[in-house]
Design an enzyme around this catalytic site. Structure first.
Site, short mmCIF file in Angstrom:
data_model
loop_
_atom_site.label_atom_id
_atom_site.label_comp_id
_atom_site.label_asym_id
_atom_site.label_seq_id
_atom_site.Cartn_x
_atom_site.Cartn_y
_atom_site.Cartn_z
N ASN A 25 6.15 -8.61 5.12
CA ASN A 25 7.42 -8.87 4.41
C ASN A 25 7.18 -9.97 3.39
O ASN A 25 6.08 -10.55 3.30
CB ASN A 25 8.52 -9.24 5.41
N LYS A 26 8.21 -10.26 2.63
CA LYS A 26 8.12 -11.22 1.51
C LYS A 26 7.39 -12.51 1.90
O LYS A 26 7.61 -13.03 2.99
CB LYS A 26 9.54 -11.55 1.04
N LYS A 81 9.49 2.71 7.56
CA LYS A 81 8.54 1.66 7.18
C LYS A 81 7.43 1.48 8.21
O LYS A 81 6.61 0.58 8.09
CB LYS A 81 9.29 0.34 6.97
N CYS A 86 14.62 -13.64 1.08
CA CYS A 86 14.48 -12.58 0.08
C CYS A 86 15.76 -11.73 0.00
O CYS A 86 16.85 -12.18 0.39
CB CYS A 86 13.27 -11.71 0.37
N GLY A 145 13.03 -4.03 -3.26
CA GLY A 145 13.48 -3.71 -1.90
C GLY A 145 13.01 -2.31 -1.56
O GLY A 145 13.22 -1.36 -2.33
N ARG A 187 3.30 0.20 -6.03
CA ARG A 187 3.18 -1.06 -5.27
C ARG A 187 2.38 -0.79 -3.99
O ARG A 187 2.72 0.13 -3.24
CB ARG A 187 4.57 -1.64 -4.93
N ASP A 200 8.74 -4.72 4.75
CA ASP A 200 8.16 -3.77 3.80
C ASP A 200 7.29 -2.75 4.52
O ASP A 200 7.25 -1.58 4.16
CB ASP A 200 7.37 -4.50 2.72
P1 RI2 Z 1 14.92 -3.31 2.02
C1 RI2 Z 1 11.56 -6.79 -0.26
O1 RI2 Z 1 10.37 -6.85 -0.99
C2 RI2 Z 1 11.65 -7.89 0.78
O2 RI2 Z 1 10.41 -8.26 1.31
C3 RI2 Z 1 12.56 -7.23 1.77
O3 RI2 Z 1 12.57 -7.87 3.03
C4 RI2 Z 1 11.95 -5.84 1.82
O4 RI2 Z 1 11.63 -5.54 0.46
C5 RI2 Z 1 12.79 -4.76 2.41
O5 RI2 Z 1 13.93 -4.51 1.64
P2 RI2 Z 1 10.39 -6.81 -2.62
O6 RI2 Z 1 10.61 -5.37 -3.01
O7 RI2 Z 1 14.11 -2.06 2.09
O8 RI2 Z 1 11.47 -7.74 -3.08
O9 RI2 Z 1 15.51 -3.62 3.37
O10 RI2 Z 1 9.02 -7.29 -3.02
O11 RI2 Z 1 15.93 -3.29 0.92
#
Ligand code: RI2
Length: 296
Positions: free
Chosen positions: A209-210, A235, A129, A20, A62, A199
């Site tokens: 996003n995911k 973001k 996600c 996240g 990442r 993201d």
């Molecule tokens: P927050 C996650 O990616 C998801 O795609 C989620 O929507 C996004 O990060 C934002 O998350 P991953 O890290 O910043 O699971 O709102 O690949 O927590």
């Protein structure tokens, strides 16, 4: 070793042990704090050079999400403006780090408050996600007395939907878990709102996003279900269009054991792109905005 925690954090981010965008940025800030506290740099020049090294280790962890590089770059830029030498410089750097963490956590809270207004009694809400920002919206709405149900997609291959489902149900919110491929069926049967995190939001306001987000947006548009994205302005990426974002592709064995299908090439992209025309609103700390009302 001053950089050991930074390296360990970057590794944990890469291995999805920290997930996240917001959590990743906060973990990076913690690692930077640890680095600063243990830095033995005697001069400003030496300190800034090491700080930049720490920043690039974290940024490289990442490639698709922008909150981490935005936060880390902003941090290094602010610290670089300070003319002092260590130890005063270290003290100032720690203060700037704490202010940044406060800013990020406050943004999430504000988004929760703005987003909660959009949640109406009786809604069935589909999420995908695990996004701490989406969690903040739903929990705030629940605390405000709204009553609704949440459908969480499983979110293959990592199953972040389990994390969301567990967090929401522990909060007392009625929660359903569905496999990713069941989303359309439930949307046809009465989902009132699709709510996802982000993201990265690119300069033409496409959302990275995911993986799987974009197909939810296509179905939502077809079925006239509002599609909302909860995102901190951290973001926003003014430097890239969607085409310029490198979509992270992760190892095949996150999906299936390689020996199960030895002659098949497994592809595992973990993000996709939803264009602005499929997004009804962005819930940001600056308010609930249509794509056309946002400046990136
Ligand atoms: P927050 C996650 O990616 C998801 O795609 C989620 O929507 C996004 O990060 C934002 O998350 P991953 O890290 O910043 O699971 O709102 O690949 O927590």
């Amino acid at each position: 070793m001053p950089l050991s925690k930074v390296r360990e954090t970057a590794k944990r981010i890469k291995e999805m042990k920290i997930q996240g965008a917001v959590s990743i940025s906060l973990a990076a800030a913690q690692a930077m704090e640890h680095f600063i506290k243990s830095s033995k740099a005697k001069t400003r020049k030496e300190f800034i050079a090491k700080l930049e090294e720490a920043a690039s280790i974290l940024i490289d962890s990442r490639p698709s999400a922008v909150a981490l590089p935005n936060a880390v770059r902003e941090y290094v830029a602010k610290v670089s403006e300070i003319e002092a030498e260590p130890p005063k410089l270290k003290k100032e750097a720690l203060r700037i780090g704490r202010a940044l963490v406060k800013e990020i956590t406050e943004s999430v809270d504000i988004i929760g408050k703005f987003g909660a207004v959009e949640v109406k009694d009786g809604m069935n809400i589909l999420i995908h996600c695990h996004s701490s920002t989406v969690m903040a919206v739903l929990k705030q709405a629940w605390r405000n007395g709204k009553r609704f149900e949440v459908y969480c997609t499983e979110t293959r291959p990592w199953g972040q939907g389990y994390v969301s489902a567990s967090e929401l149900s522990n909060y007392g919110i009625p929660t359903r878990l569905i496999v990713d491929s069941a989303a359309t069926r439930f949307m046809q049967q009465g989902i009132d709102l699709v709510l996802v995190g982000a993201d990265t939001v690119t300069k033409e306001k496409s959302v990275v996003n995911k993986i799987g987000t974009s197909q939810l947006a296509i179905v939502a548009q077809k079925l006239k279900i509002p599609f909302y994205v909860a995102t901190e302005t951290l973001k926003f990426d003014s430097s890239r269009t969607a085409d310029e974002v490198e979509i992270e592709e992760r190892p095949a064995d996150e999906i299936i054991r390689r020996d199960q299908l030895p002659n098949v090439k497994i592809r595992n992209p973990v993000f996709d792109i939803t264009p602005a025309e499929r997004i009804h609103r962005f819930i940001t700390e600056d308010g609930v905005l249509q794509p056309g009302e946002i400046d990136i």
